[in-house]
Design an enzyme around this catalytic site. Structure first.
Site, PDB file in Angstrom:
ATOM      1  N   CYS A  21      49.875  29.357 -25.979  1.00 19.43           N
ATOM      2  CA  CYS A  21      51.162  28.707 -25.788  1.00 19.43           C
ATOM      3  C   CYS A  21      51.022  27.335 -25.303  1.00 19.43           C
ATOM      4  O   CYS A  21      50.518  27.288 -24.470  1.00 19.43           O
ATOM      5  CB  CYS A  21      52.432  29.271 -25.820  1.00 19.43           C
ATOM      6  SG  CYS A  21      54.276  28.616 -25.336  1.00 19.43           S
ATOM      7  N   CYS A  81      53.555  27.150 -21.987  1.00 19.67           N
ATOM      8  CA  CYS A  81      52.862  28.219 -20.935  1.00 19.67           C
ATOM      9  C   CYS A  81      51.547  28.651 -20.252  1.00 19.67           C
ATOM     10  O   CYS A  81      51.700  29.035 -19.785  1.00 19.67           O
ATOM     11  CB  CYS A  81      54.474  29.434 -20.988  1.00 19.67           C
ATOM     12  SG  CYS A  81      54.091  30.487 -22.355  1.00 19.67           S
ATOM     13  N   CYS A 133      57.375  31.828 -28.915  1.00 24.46           N
ATOM     14  CA  CYS A 133      56.680  32.710 -27.502  1.00 24.46           C
ATOM     15  C   CYS A 133      57.388  33.875 -26.498  1.00 24.46           C
ATOM     16  O   CYS A 133      58.567  33.992 -26.528  1.00 24.46           O
ATOM     17  CB  CYS A 133      56.108  31.732 -26.259  1.00 24.46           C
ATOM     18  SG  CYS A 133      54.593  32.110 -25.168  1.00 24.46           S
ATOM     19  N   CYS A 192      57.972  32.242 -22.756  1.00 25.55           N
ATOM     20  CA  CYS A 192      58.620  31.621 -22.933  1.00 25.55           C
ATOM     21  C   CYS A 192      59.443  31.191 -24.045  1.00 25.55           C
ATOM     22  O   CYS A 192      60.645  30.337 -23.204  1.00 25.55           O
ATOM     23  CB  CYS A 192      58.019  30.089 -22.310  1.00 25.55           C
ATOM     24  SG  CYS A 192      57.221  29.212 -23.878  1.00 25.55           S
ATOM     25  N   CYS A 200      52.828  32.424 -39.693  1.00 26.82           N
ATOM     26  CA  CYS A 200      52.496  30.654 -39.918  1.00 26.82           C
ATOM     27  C   CYS A 200      52.980  30.142 -39.079  1.00 26.82           C
ATOM     28  O   CYS A 200      53.890  29.313 -38.244  1.00 26.82           O
ATOM     29  CB  CYS A 200      53.444  30.584 -41.109  1.00 26.82           C
ATOM     30  SG  CYS A 200      53.091  29.208 -41.709  1.00 26.82           S
TER      31      CYS A 200
END
Length: 165
Positions: free
Chosen positions: A82, A85, A131, A134, A154
């Site tokens: 991510c 984060c 995520c 976060c 996707c």
């Protein structure tokens, strides 16, 4: 004639209610907010940490243009994290070319890496993927992927940071 008018009105009312349902359902969808996630930043902190486009995707559930991400062609061994984060999200082992224009994966790196919710932003339900640390919006999951899961995660390339092994 009176029966025809009554049935016509009932038909039109039902049609109107059916057309309004997706719009009403979309009222519950909103941008990704870090409320109960391990990583929580204020809006100002997210804006400072992310580029304008990354913020739009991760915090406002935007979608980048197809075929605009360099990560579509990324073939090295490594981990996709991510960008907000640093949470490990996807292994290069599960990446494949879905020919959709976005980096695609058939599974997350582990059970807690990502979370899902339902969004109705385009009038019908889709599985949004975010995520797990976060809450940032990553993209959507569809059921047209390869085996062994049959899933296609996707994912917006701007939501990801690739780190080679």
């Amino acid at each position: 004639m009176e029966g025809f008018i009554t049935h016509r009105r009932q038909f039109l009312a039902a049609l109107g209610i059916g057309a309004a349902l997706p719009v009403l359902a979309a009222c519950g969808s909103s941008r990704a907010e870090a409320k109960s996630y391990r990583v929580q930043l204020s809006d100002a902190e997210w804006r400072k940490k992310l580029t304008k486009d990354q913020y739009w995707i991760l915090r406002e559930a935007g979608t980048e243009r197809p075929y605009s991400s360099a990560l579509n062609k990324e073939k090295r061994v490594g981990v996709f994290r991510c960008v907000g984060c640093g949470n490990a999200l996807y292994s290069s082992r599960t990446k494949y070319d879905s020919r959709t224009g976005w980096p695609s994966f058939w599974a997350a790196i582990d059970k807690g890496a990502v979370g899902t919710s339902t969004d109705y932003k385009i009038g019908y339900p889709r599985t949004e993927v975010h995520c797990g640390d976060c809450g940032g919006h990553l993209g959507h999951i569809f059921s047209d992927g390869p085996e062994p899961t049959g899933q296609r995660h996707c994912i917006n390339g701007l939501a990801l940071d690739f780190r080679p092994a």
